[in-house]
Design a protein around this motif. Structure first.
Motif, PDB file in Angstrom:
ATOM      1  N   ASP A 277      45.676  43.590  44.176  1.00  0.00           N
ATOM      2  CA  ASP A 277      45.805  42.427  43.285  1.00  0.00           C
ATOM      3  C   ASP A 277      44.429  41.972  42.797  1.00  0.00           C
ATOM      4  OD1 ASP A 277      48.520  42.461  43.575  1.00  0.00           O
ATOM      5  OD2 ASP A 277      48.602  40.822  45.035  1.00  0.00           O
ATOM      6  N   HIS A 278      43.455  41.988  43.704  1.00  0.00           N
ATOM      7  CA  HIS A 278      42.092  41.572  43.344  1.00  0.00           C
ATOM      8  C   HIS A 278      41.525  42.461  42.245  1.00  0.00           C
ATOM      9  CE1 HIS A 278      37.807  40.666  43.744  1.00  0.00           C
ATOM     10  NE2 HIS A 278      37.598  41.950  43.971  1.00  0.00           N
ATOM     11  N   LYS A 281      43.273  42.201  38.793  1.00  0.00           N
ATOM     12  CA  LYS A 281      42.816  41.040  38.022  1.00  0.00           C
ATOM     13  C   LYS A 281      41.444  41.296  37.403  1.00  0.00           C
ATOM     14  CE  LYS A 281      45.433  37.691  40.754  1.00  0.00           C
ATOM     15  NZ  LYS A 281      45.368  36.600  41.765  1.00  0.00           N
ATOM     16  N   GLN A 284      41.719  43.661  34.411  1.00  0.00           N
ATOM     17  CA  GLN A 284      42.414  43.076  33.263  1.00  0.00           C
ATOM     18  C   GLN A 284      41.646  41.918  32.632  1.00  0.00           C
ATOM     19  OE1 GLN A 284      46.229  42.016  34.891  1.00  0.00           O
ATOM     20  NE2 GLN A 284      47.057  44.100  34.726  1.00  0.00           N
ATOM     21  N   ASN A 285      40.546  41.532  33.249  1.00  0.00           N
ATOM     22  CA  ASN A 285      39.773  40.389  32.764  1.00  0.00           C
ATOM     23  C   ASN A 285      38.605  40.885  31.908  1.00  0.00           C
ATOM     24  OD1 ASN A 285      38.168  38.102  32.399  1.00  0.00           O
ATOM     25  ND2 ASN A 285      38.613  37.303  34.445  1.00  0.00           N
TER      26      ASN A 285
END
Length: 305
Positions: A277-278, A281, A284-285
């Motif tokens: 998850d880290h 993110k 995708q940032n």
């Protein structure tokens, strides 16, 4: 403070050990035999002691006391044997509890003392031989990954439809340290200085490594998606994900980060899910992740510049 924590942990461990041992001891069916043996030896002893005569049923008092002593010795033996059996059962339960906590709940498979050891590299190669959907390599400079696996990666990309992401620490991201006179330096330079390897031209080194990857795949009939990215992040650990197998390792202040430990876990465990998850993110940032090369099948979407 540390002594208090250690003392508390030790007390907690022995309390758990005692409670579990007593529980297993009570559950042992041979405690019925122990109780009967103990009561029988006590009755024999009392009967022999209170007897007004020197013998009963033609057996001398000394013989009765000898029999009583033998029965009592059996009682002690059964007690010790049952406690040892209960202790073994306790150890099995504690190992099982640790297994359930670390493996089944958190997904920890094992810990390697070195991320560059032969057994880790052998496992990497085995997993890389037939991936199903993704390979994510998130590293500082990815030197060992590129040197050891680039050739096999090209074969994998032409054989399987997978998502390949190779993420580098962004060499243009800098730190400003007040104690260092306020001089800005690359996050890679800062980590390399801790490892005793300062002074390299990391921007050019990483660019050449990325060019090497791009040149290796751009003319190949790959079936999946290839992305090379630079990531700016304050987290100081790297990660290697192959499908549902995940390896992560910290960057410590040692002379060679290759010797740092590697934790191998399952992606569906609590630890693996948090790490994926880290990085999802981060990737995708667009504020912290910059794509330097992107190829979708045979089409180059973002060329190297």
């Amino acid at each position: 403070m540390s002594r208090t924590i250690i003392s508390s942990n030790v007390r907690s461990y022995f309390a758990s050990l005692w409670t579990a041992t007593l529980y297993h001891a009570i559950r042992q069916s041979n405690w019925i035999a122990i109780a009967v043996t103990g009561v029988f030896s006590l009755i024999l002893f009392i009967a022999a002691e209170v007897s007004p005569t020197e013998g009963t049923w033609g057996i001398s008092k000394a013989s009765w006391l000898s029999v009583c002593g033998g029965v009592f010795a059996s009682f002690l033996f059964l007690c010790i044997q049952s406690m040892l059996s209960a202790l073994k059962a306790t150890n099995r339960d504690m190992y099982k509890a640790a297994f359930n906590e670390l493996v089944e709940k958190h997904g920890i498979k094992t810990v390697f003392s070195q991320r560059g050891s032969d057994d880790v590299i052998t496992l990497y190669r085995k997993l890389l031989s037939s991936p199903r959907r993704r390979i994510w390599a998130i590293g500082m400079t990815n030197k060992h990954f590129v040197d050891q696996h680039l050739e096999s990666l090209v074969h994998v990309l032409t054989s399987y439809q997978i998502d390949l992401v190779i993420a580098f620490w962004d060499p243009s991201t800098t730190l400003i340290v007040r104690q260092n006179g306020g001089r800005a330096r690359s996050i890679i330079e800062a980590q390399s200085a801790l490892e005793g390897n300062p002074g390299s031209k990391w921007g050019e080194t990483i660019r050449q490594r990325q060019l090497r990857i791009a040149n290796a795949v751009k003319d190949q009939p790959i079936r999946g998606d290839v992305r090379i990215v630079n990531v700016s992040s304050v987290t100081s650990f790297s990660c290697f994900i192959i499908d549902d197998d995940l390896f992560f390792f910290p960057f410590l202040a040692n002379t060679d980060s290759t010797n740092d430990p590697t934790i191998y876990c399952a992606a569906e465990g609590s630890v693996g899910r948090s790490i994926i998850d880290h990085f999802t993110k981060l990737l995708q940032n667009s504020e912290v992740c910059t794509t330097t090369y992107h190829q979708k099948e045979t089409t180059v979407v973002v060329p190297m510049t």
